[in-house]
Design a protein around this motif. Structure first.
Motif, PDB file in Angstrom:
ATOM      1  N   ALA A 124       0.760  -1.303   0.064  1.00 46.10           N
ATOM      2  CA  ALA A 124       0.085  -0.258  -0.052  1.00 46.10           C
ATOM      3  C   ALA A 124       0.369   1.522  -0.210  1.00 46.10           C
ATOM      4  CB  ALA A 124      -1.039   0.143   1.380  1.00 46.10           C
TER       5      ALA A 124
ATOM      6  N   SER B  46       0.956  13.704   0.482  1.00 48.77           N
ATOM      7  CA  SER B  46      -0.361  13.006  -0.452  1.00 48.77           C
ATOM      8  C   SER B  46      -0.122  11.819  -0.161  1.00 48.77           C
ATOM      9  CB  SER B  46      -0.279  13.315  -1.411  1.00 48.77           C
ATOM     10  OG  SER B  46      -0.773  14.713  -1.833  1.00 48.77           O
ATOM     11  N   ILE B  47       1.183  11.645   0.354  1.00 53.85           N
ATOM     12  CA  ILE B  47       1.905   9.903   0.557  1.00 53.85           C
ATOM     13  C   ILE B  47       0.801   9.797   1.290  1.00 53.85           C
ATOM     14  CG2 ILE B  47       3.197   8.227   0.990  1.00 53.85           C
ATOM     15  CD1 ILE B  47       4.669   9.629  -1.806  1.00 53.85           C
TER      16      ILE B  47
ATOM     17  N   ARG C 189      -6.037   6.518   4.892  1.00 52.18           N
ATOM     18  CA  ARG C 189      -6.697   6.201   4.224  1.00 52.18           C
ATOM     19  C   ARG C 189      -6.954   4.751   4.231  1.00 52.18           C
ATOM     20  NH1 ARG C 189      -7.285  10.461   1.934  1.00 52.18           N
ATOM     21  NH2 ARG C 189      -5.786   9.986   0.062  1.00 52.18           N
ATOM     22  N   ALA C 190      -5.691   4.750   4.191  1.00 55.51           N
ATOM     23  CA  ALA C 190      -5.513   2.359   4.154  1.00 55.51           C
ATOM     24  C   ALA C 190      -5.344   2.206   5.073  1.00 55.51           C
ATOM     25  CB  ALA C 190      -4.281   2.621   2.698  1.00 55.51           C
TER      26      ALA C 190
ATOM     27  N   SER D 159       2.198   1.759  -3.334  1.00 57.47           N
ATOM     28  CA  SER D 159       1.855   2.128  -4.379  1.00 57.47           C
ATOM     29  C   SER D 159       0.742   3.592  -4.275  1.00 57.47           C
ATOM     30  CB  SER D 159       0.202   1.333  -4.211  1.00 57.47           C
ATOM     31  OG  SER D 159       0.760  -0.148  -4.457  1.00 57.47           O
ATOM     32  N   ALA D 160       1.205   4.005  -3.075  1.00 56.13           N
ATOM     33  CA  ALA D 160       1.495   5.493  -2.799  1.00 56.13           C
ATOM     34  C   ALA D 160       2.007   5.929  -3.572  1.00 56.13           C
ATOM     35  CB  ALA D 160       0.588   5.677  -1.264  1.00 56.13           C
TER      36      ALA D 160
ATOM     37  N   LYS E  27       1.687   6.433  -7.245  1.00 50.79           N
ATOM     38  CA  LYS E  27       1.075   7.090  -7.612  1.00 50.79           C
ATOM     39  C   LYS E  27       1.869   9.097  -7.680  1.00 50.79           C
ATOM     40  CE  LYS E  27      -3.503   8.588  -6.307  1.00 50.79           C
ATOM     41  NZ  LYS E  27      -4.653   7.990  -5.279  1.00 50.79           N
ATOM     42  N   TYR E  28       2.908   8.835  -6.618  1.00 50.70           N
ATOM     43  CA  TYR E  28       3.171   9.966  -6.448  1.00 50.70           C
ATOM     44  C   TYR E  28       4.133  10.267  -7.193  1.00 50.70           C
ATOM     45  CZ  TYR E  28      -1.420  11.155  -4.516  1.00 50.70           C
ATOM     46  OH  TYR E  28      -2.605  12.036  -3.735  1.00 50.70           O
TER      47      TYR E  28
ATOM     48  N   HIS F  33      -2.061  10.800   3.353  1.00 47.93           N
ATOM     49  CA  HIS F  33      -2.987  10.419   3.627  1.00 47.93           C
ATOM     50  C   HIS F  33      -3.404   9.726   2.741  1.00 47.93           C
ATOM     51  CE1 HIS F  33      -4.571  14.564   4.291  1.00 47.93           C
ATOM     52  NE2 HIS F  33      -3.985  15.576   4.047  1.00 47.93           N
ATOM     53  N   GLU F  34      -2.313   8.846   2.239  1.00 47.22           N
ATOM     54  CA  GLU F  34      -2.777   8.079   0.833  1.00 47.22           C
ATOM     55  C   GLU F  34      -3.070   6.598   1.974  1.00 47.22           C
ATOM     56  OE1 GLU F  34      -3.384   6.741  -2.314  1.00 47.22           O
ATOM     57  OE2 GLU F  34      -4.182   8.678  -2.854  1.00 47.22           O
ATOM     58  N   ILE F  35      -1.793   6.841   2.704  1.00 45.12           N
ATOM     59  CA  ILE F  35      -0.729   5.750   4.215  1.00 45.12           C
ATOM     60  C   ILE F  35      -2.480   5.760   4.801  1.00 45.12           C
ATOM     61  CG2 ILE F  35       0.568   4.836   5.596  1.00 45.12           C
ATOM     62  CD1 ILE F  35       2.697   6.322   3.450  1.00 45.12           C
TER      63      ILE F  35
END
Length: 173
Positions: free
Chosen positions: A8, A25-26, A32-33, A11-12, A15-16, A28-30
């Motif tokens: 995960a 942003s990374i 959320r996951a 992937s984050a 993505k960036y 935030h992705e972590i």
């Protein structure tokens, strides 16, 4: 950290584009996951982005959007900024704690719900306000938080059920 968490994060970062300036942003992705930014996740991001781990922790601990502690499946935030405080948001926070059997900020034993105070949600004219997950509720009153049996609150609670309950009691206000 297990392979799913590592994937995960990878992937984050991918993505960036692995850019250091995408740190927030990374994160935030972590968040959320995984529900929080663990020490292991921060160290992993630090290595992958070639940033000092102190910089990753600094960002993760500065912004209220991130949590270094695990959160419940459903996260409740109660605004205790000046306007909401003057409209009894502290009593709302206390009532939620009693209903969920949480002392102060924290997480239920079954990890279904967590509750935290936040200083301002930017809705001062609509207070007191709270969120369940990302859904904002305005004009909440302490008397509108249901005195539900624990099994109804914690047992089979879903996001939809939680939001429906708050909506119902808000409409009765």
């Amino acid at each position: 950290m297990n392979a799913i968490e590592t994937n995960a994060i990878d992937s984050a970062i991918e993505k960036y584009g692995g850019k250091q300036e995408a740190l927030l942003s990374i994160l935030h992705e972590i968040q959320r996951a995984q529900g929080s930014i663990s020490e292991e996740a921060a160290a992993y991001v630090s290595r992958k982005l070639e940033l000092p781990v102190s910089q990753v922790f600094s960002a993760a601990s500065f912004y209220k959007a991130f949590s270094l502690e695990p959160r419940g499946t459903h996260h409740i935030r109660v605004c205790t900024g000046t306007s909401c405080y003057l409209h009894n948001s502290e009593k709302i926070f206390e009532r939620l704690g009693r209903e969920l059997n949480i002392t102060g900020e924290g997480i239920t034993e079954d990890q279904q719900f967590s509750v935290e105070k936040v200083r301002c949600m930017g809705c001062c004219n609509a207070g007191p306000v709270m969120t369940i997950d990302e859904q904002l509720y305005e004009g909440i009153g302490v008397d509108k938080i249901p005195a539900l049996p624990k099994q109804e609150i914690v047992g089979e609670m879903t996001h939809k059920k939680a939001t429906d309950i708050i909506k119902k009691y808000r409409e009765e206000k």
